[in-house]
Design a protein around this motif. Sequence first.
Motif: not given
Lengths: 166, 166
Positions: A134-142, B99-106, B145-155
């Motif tokens: 839905a959205r992202h955040r990329l920050e580069i610190y340096g 590594h980077e992160h994916l964060i579920c809003l739901e 994926r799970e929250c999408q399948e459960a019908g969650a929507e981004i408000p």
Amino acid sequence: MNTGAQIAPFVRLFGRYLREQGLPITQQREAVAQVVFSTDQHLSVDEIEESLREQGERIGKATIYRTLDLLVRSQLVEEHDFGEGFKRYEHRLSPQPVHEHLICLECGGVWEFTSPELDEVEGRVAREHGFRPARHRLEIYGLCRECQEAGAEIPYEGLTCPIETV
Amino acid sequence: MNTGAQIAPFVRLFGRYLREQGLPITQQREAVAQVVFSTDQHLSVDEIEESLREQGERIGKATIYRTLDLLVRSQLVEEHDFGEGFKRYEHRLSPQPVHEHLICLECGGVWEFTSPELDEVEGRVAREHGFRPARHRLEIYGLCRECQEAGAEIPYEGLTCPIETV
DNA sequence: CTCAGTGCAAACCGTTTGCAGAACG
DNA sequence: CGTTCTGCAAACGGTTTGCACTGAG
């Protein structure tokens, strides 16, 4: 800094949002919006309060927080947390609405840049993880150019040799 | 969850850091490190405290905070702020340290992914802005994926049509 | 007029700190 | 044995909230 002529339509856009939501357009809300839309900087609540004070407006912090909440909800303003212990706010009506941030560890300055590569990254996580971005955040610190030229160094205080772990 | 056999060397690495810094290796510090190194999850201070309590250790929050500060300084642990109002901690001794992160809003779940594109992005900001990158943070917020399948929507609660700005 | 907004001060809550007593080296 | 740590509780600081009063529609 924008001139007044460019700010007015942005403030009016916020007014439209308030009307859509059935909320009153108060003088305080317009004043806060005015300050946020009148700069391209990333303002803290304290900075907003001071800016209001400078132009003779005396508005309580609670009202500023409540108005920022509305501005963020309206999607006209974005909230940032650069790890300083407080939030910063930036309006999204710039020519480049989606952009990333460079943050200098020495002087705290913030620069903006765009990263088209992220479209591909988002596509990949969608494919590989079934994740819907839905959205992202990329920050580069340096270190920014100026601080590097002033001789600033990135401190390293970790283990003298953290490898050899596995 | 790692097994005890894999955790011990990590805790010892922290011990080495403490020794290098001339700091005592206390039973509390080892217990906190043990908890942090024994999972690949992103733990909050409350979760760490509860985990300690479960294994019979009764360690004050202040000590946990102070130990986490040391773990972060040693570079063995990374501090994260996913915008929940508190910090989370993750050890860096996994097979994929950056590594980077994916964060579920739901559901608030966190997944990890790597993004080699960021090397190029960092190179570009170095070239174009004279910025020297030290570290970065890329988080993609959306629906798992799970929250999408459960019908969650981004408000979406912003302006009905925010464009027509310029 | 009425309902929501404002300002103040108090509450909140994650985190930090001061201090007396306990441990590490 | 001295120095650092620990645990408790109090302090901190940004943000939120309750409430009496003000103002927008």
